[in-house]
Enzyme design. Structure first.
Site, PDB file in Angstrom:
ATOM      1  N   ILE A 248       0.815  -1.216   0.000  1.00 38.33           N
ATOM      2  CA  ILE A 248       0.000   0.000   0.000  1.00 38.33           C
ATOM      3  C   ILE A 248       0.847   1.263   0.000  1.00 38.33           C
ATOM      4  O   ILE A 248       0.333   2.351  -0.273  1.00 38.33           O
ATOM      5  CB  ILE A 248      -0.956   0.033   1.219  1.00 38.33           C
ATOM      6  CG1 ILE A 248      -0.166  -0.017   2.532  1.00 38.33           C
ATOM      7  CG2 ILE A 248      -1.953  -1.112   1.155  1.00 38.33           C
ATOM      8  CD1 ILE A 248      -1.023   0.119   3.775  1.00 38.33           C
ATOM      9  N   THR A 250       5.212   2.776  -0.460  1.00 35.54           N
ATOM     10  CA  THR A 250       6.661   2.589  -0.545  1.00 35.54           C
ATOM     11  C   THR A 250       7.343   3.914  -0.235  1.00 35.54           C
ATOM     12  O   THR A 250       6.817   4.987  -0.534  1.00 35.54           O
ATOM     13  CB  THR A 250       7.087   2.121  -1.951  1.00 35.54           C
ATOM     14  OG1 THR A 250       6.676   3.090  -2.912  1.00 35.54           O
ATOM     15  CG2 THR A 250       6.480   0.773  -2.287  1.00 35.54           C
ATOM     16  N   LYS A 252      11.506   5.766   1.064  1.00 36.29           N
ATOM     17  CA  LYS A 252      12.956   5.635   0.982  1.00 36.29           C
ATOM     18  C   LYS A 252      13.512   4.661   2.012  1.00 36.29           C
ATOM     19  O   LYS A 252      14.626   4.155   1.865  1.00 36.29           O
ATOM     20  CB  LYS A 252      13.611   6.998   1.162  1.00 36.29           C
ATOM     21  CG  LYS A 252      13.340   7.637   2.518  1.00 36.29           C
ATOM     22  CD  LYS A 252      13.970   9.013   2.603  1.00 36.29           C
ATOM     23  CE  LYS A 252      13.696   9.672   3.968  1.00 36.29           C
ATOM     24  NZ  LYS A 252      14.305  11.002   4.052  1.00 36.29           N
ATOM     25  N   GLU A 253      12.734   4.398   3.070  1.00 36.91           N
ATOM     26  CA  GLU A 253      13.252   3.546   4.129  1.00 36.91           C
ATOM     27  C   GLU A 253      12.524   2.218   4.256  1.00 36.91           C
ATOM     28  O   GLU A 253      13.054   1.286   4.855  1.00 36.91           O
ATOM     29  CB  GLU A 253      13.177   4.263   5.476  1.00 36.91           C
ATOM     30  CG  GLU A 253      11.747   4.535   5.936  1.00 36.91           C
ATOM     31  CD  GLU A 253      11.677   5.090   7.350  1.00 36.91           C
ATOM     32  OE1 GLU A 253      10.583   5.065   7.920  1.00 36.91           O
ATOM     33  OE2 GLU A 253      12.724   5.526   7.862  1.00 36.91           O
ATOM     34  N   VAL A 255       8.917  -0.551   2.934  1.00 35.67           N
ATOM     35  CA  VAL A 255       7.779  -0.936   2.100  1.00 35.67           C
ATOM     36  C   VAL A 255       6.677  -1.392   3.047  1.00 35.67           C
ATOM     37  O   VAL A 255       6.929  -2.196   3.947  1.00 35.67           O
ATOM     38  CB  VAL A 255       8.152  -2.070   1.115  1.00 35.67           C
ATOM     39  CG1 VAL A 255       6.970  -2.425   0.230  1.00 35.67           C
ATOM     40  CG2 VAL A 255       9.353  -1.674   0.290  1.00 35.67           C
ATOM     41  N   VAL A 256       5.455  -0.887   2.865  1.00 33.16           N
ATOM     42  CA  VAL A 256       4.352  -1.148   3.782  1.00 33.16           C
ATOM     43  C   VAL A 256       3.341  -2.049   3.088  1.00 33.16           C
ATOM     44  O   VAL A 256       2.899  -1.758   1.972  1.00 33.16           O
ATOM     45  CB  VAL A 256       3.681   0.159   4.250  1.00 33.16           C
ATOM     46  CG1 VAL A 256       2.547  -0.140   5.228  1.00 33.16           C
ATOM     47  CG2 VAL A 256       4.712   1.077   4.899  1.00 33.16           C
ATOM     48  N   LYS A 276       5.401  -3.188   8.150  1.00 29.88           N
ATOM     49  CA  LYS A 276       6.398  -2.230   7.681  1.00 29.88           C
ATOM     50  C   LYS A 276       7.725  -2.966   7.545  1.00 29.88           C
ATOM     51  O   LYS A 276       8.372  -3.303   8.537  1.00 29.88           O
ATOM     52  CB  LYS A 276       6.515  -1.054   8.648  1.00 29.88           C
ATOM     53  CG  LYS A 276       7.377   0.081   8.116  1.00 29.88           C
ATOM     54  CD  LYS A 276       7.283   1.316   8.988  1.00 29.88           C
ATOM     55  CE  LYS A 276       8.049   2.476   8.385  1.00 29.88           C
ATOM     56  NZ  LYS A 276       7.951   3.712   9.208  1.00 29.88           N
ATOM     57  N   ASP A 392      11.360  14.335  11.333  1.00 33.66           N
ATOM     58  CA  ASP A 392      10.952  14.261   9.923  1.00 33.66           C
ATOM     59  C   ASP A 392       9.468  14.599   9.801  1.00 33.66           C
ATOM     60  O   ASP A 392       8.749  14.029   8.976  1.00 33.66           O
ATOM     61  CB  ASP A 392      11.219  12.866   9.344  1.00 33.66           C
ATOM     62  CG  ASP A 392      11.102  12.845   7.827  1.00 33.66           C
ATOM     63  OD1 ASP A 392      11.275  13.915   7.196  1.00 33.66           O
ATOM     64  OD2 ASP A 392      10.826  11.774   7.272  1.00 33.66           O
TER      65      ASP A 392
END
Length: 509
Positions: A248, A250, A252-253, A255-256, A276, A392
């Protein structure tokens, strides 16, 4: 007195007429020499038409043809030619139209096939044993290191011998390196060329191994490596998850993935959860270590040289940060399970549809005002109660769900004791203030007011504004860095009159 043969008329056959009988001849005609010569000439003519080895018969005397040895040789030669003809037909049928042909030459009886009466186009092989273009094999040098005598002495360093030996050694290269067979060429590779080819071969092998290892041990967009996939399958097999539905999000750190929850040690798991999966490569997030190496919770476990350990620490850090935020009742995902670099959390959304990000949602003026004060309150709670700086925070990491703002992606969050915590906080305040000001919210604070409100530090704003403000922040961090080296504790003091107690970490860590 002439004697004649008496013949009787044949009996009539009841089955019909019979073939006429040959005319009768006298016994003298049969015994005559003239008839014998005529039969011999007819026999010779018949042999010349059918036997390819008839020339041998003509060249021999008539007395020698009576020898059993000569007759046996003639019959054997005729048999060999017939065998070779049959072998040629079988070879042509076996190879067909293939570009690569197989020769049956070694099974032939007559070598070479020069006396065949077949046409030239029917013979589709070549006697390679006498091929003038065939490359010479490298000669082996005796153990003494040279061969020959006097002026004809040849050492193992001879250019021709070394060249042919290097060409033969190319067959030992890896199969994926195509060097050709060199058929029909007498190649002589110098040592310099051979060493260059050999080094290139080894370099390609190492490069191929690195690419294969990188592919097998790193995650990519919407995909996971075999190890991660095995961990996800084990979660489904253990009943923690019922099914994994798909990707669902993506970043830089990580993929979910969305999944349906099961049960965990007889405890229910939320109906909808997210997995995650942190990427095991640092190609996209190379400065990840600056957020974790100075965190006192992981300072003894941080290893910059081992990226896999950094990823595990990153996942563990986000789990601790989410747990601390949940205790302070800050809207955020609830941690369900941590397995190496896979973090299972509750799903923020409904019916497989994730909650929209704050940057994508269209809010009314009242909802926008509500969202701003919620963000302000959450930032104060995060800094003052949880001892955390998001580091962030932006409209990309805030979700709008059920009329509230939810915080996500807190893996990079640091404590105020971090050497760059105030710089990170100022960056968060600038992102938040800029977003709400662009949305036309009149109640939105400036970045300086927001920073002082969240941190409780009354840093004055000069004429240069941002430059002086950041300089004051850096000086404050430097002052407290020296303080922590002297006393082992860290406080943020703007003036000597400020006697606020130092911030302490939560007991859960």
């Amino acid at each position: 007195m002439d004697q004649t043969l008496v013949t009787t008329e044949p009996l009539k056959s009841p089955w019909g007429s019979v073939a006429p009988t040959p005319p009768s001849c006298s016994l003298n005609d049969v015994m005559s020499e003239q008839l014998a010569k005529q039969l011999e000439e007819e026999n010779k003519a018949f042999t010349a038409l059918n036997d390819p080895s008839a020339d041998l018969l003509l060249s021999e005397d008539s007395s020698e043809t009576t020898s059993d040895l000569m007759l046996a040789k003639m019959l054997q030669m005729q048999f060999d030619h017939e065998f070779d003809d049959q072998l040629r037909r079988e070879e042509k049928k076996f190879n067909g139209d293939s570009k690569v042909s197989i020769s049956f030459e070694n099974y032939r009886m007559v070598h070479p096939y020069e006396d065949s009466d077949s046409s030239e186009d029917e013979v589709d092989w070549q006697d390679t044993r006498h091929d003038p273009y065939r490359a010479e094999k490298p000669q082996t040098t005796p153990r003494r290191g040279f061969s020959g005598k006097g002026k004809n002495i040849t050492t193992k360093h001879d250019e021709v011998i070394c060249g042919r030996k290097n060409t033969a050694r190319m067959d030992n290269f890896a199969p994926e390196v195509h060097v050709g067979d060199g058929m029909g060429m007498d190649l002589k590779l110098s040592n310099q060329v051979f060493n260059s080819l050999k080094q290139h071969c080894y370099s390609e092998q190492r490069r191929s191994a690195r690419l294969h290892e990188k592919k097998e041990h790193s995650t990519a967009e919407q995909a996971v490596d075999p190890r991660t996939r095995l961990l996800m399958y084990k979660m489904v097999s253990a009943g923690v998850l019922e099914s994994i539905n798909g990707c669902i999000s993506t970043g830089k750190e990580s993929v979910v993935f969305h999944a349906n929850g099961g049960s965990l040690e007889e405890q229910p798991v939320p109906g909808e959860v997210v997995l995650k999966v942190y990427k095991t490569t640092l190609n996209e997030f190379k400065n990840r270590d600056r957020y974790i190496k100075d965190d006192y919770r992981f300072i003894d476990r941080f290893s910059k040289l081992n990226s896999r350990k950094v990823i595990k620490l990153w996942a563990e850090k986000e789990m601790h940060n989410l747990t601390r935020m949940k205790k302070a009742e800050i809207p955020c995902p609830e941690v369900v399970l941590l397995k190496k670099h896979i973090l299972v959390m509750s799903f923020i959304g409904k019916d497989h549809i994730p909650a929209p990000k704050l940057k994508d949602v269209v809010l009314s003026s009242e909802d926008m005002k509500t969202a701003f004060y919620q963000v302000l309150h959450v930032m104060q709670q995060l800094y003052q109660e949880c001892n955390l700086v998001h580091a962030d925070l932006s409209e990309y990491n805030m979700l709008w769900h059920e009329g509230k703002v939810w915080l996500i992606d807190v893996g990079q969050s640091v404590e105020p004791t971090h050497p760059h915590a105030l710089e990170f906080l100022f960056r968060d305040c600038r992102n938040v203030a800029t977003f709400f000001q662009k949305r036309g919210l009149s109640e939105a604070m400036s970045v300086y007011e927001l920073f002082n409100t969240v941190s409780g530090l009354n840093i004055p704003v000069g004429e240069e504004e941002e430059a002086e403000f950041i300089a004051e922040i850096v000086a404050l961090e430097k002052r407290n860095e020296d303080h922590v080296q002297r006393r082992g504790k860290k406080t943020f003091r703007v003036s000597s009159e400020d006697e606020d107690p130092p911030l302490q970490p939560d007991s859960d860590d």
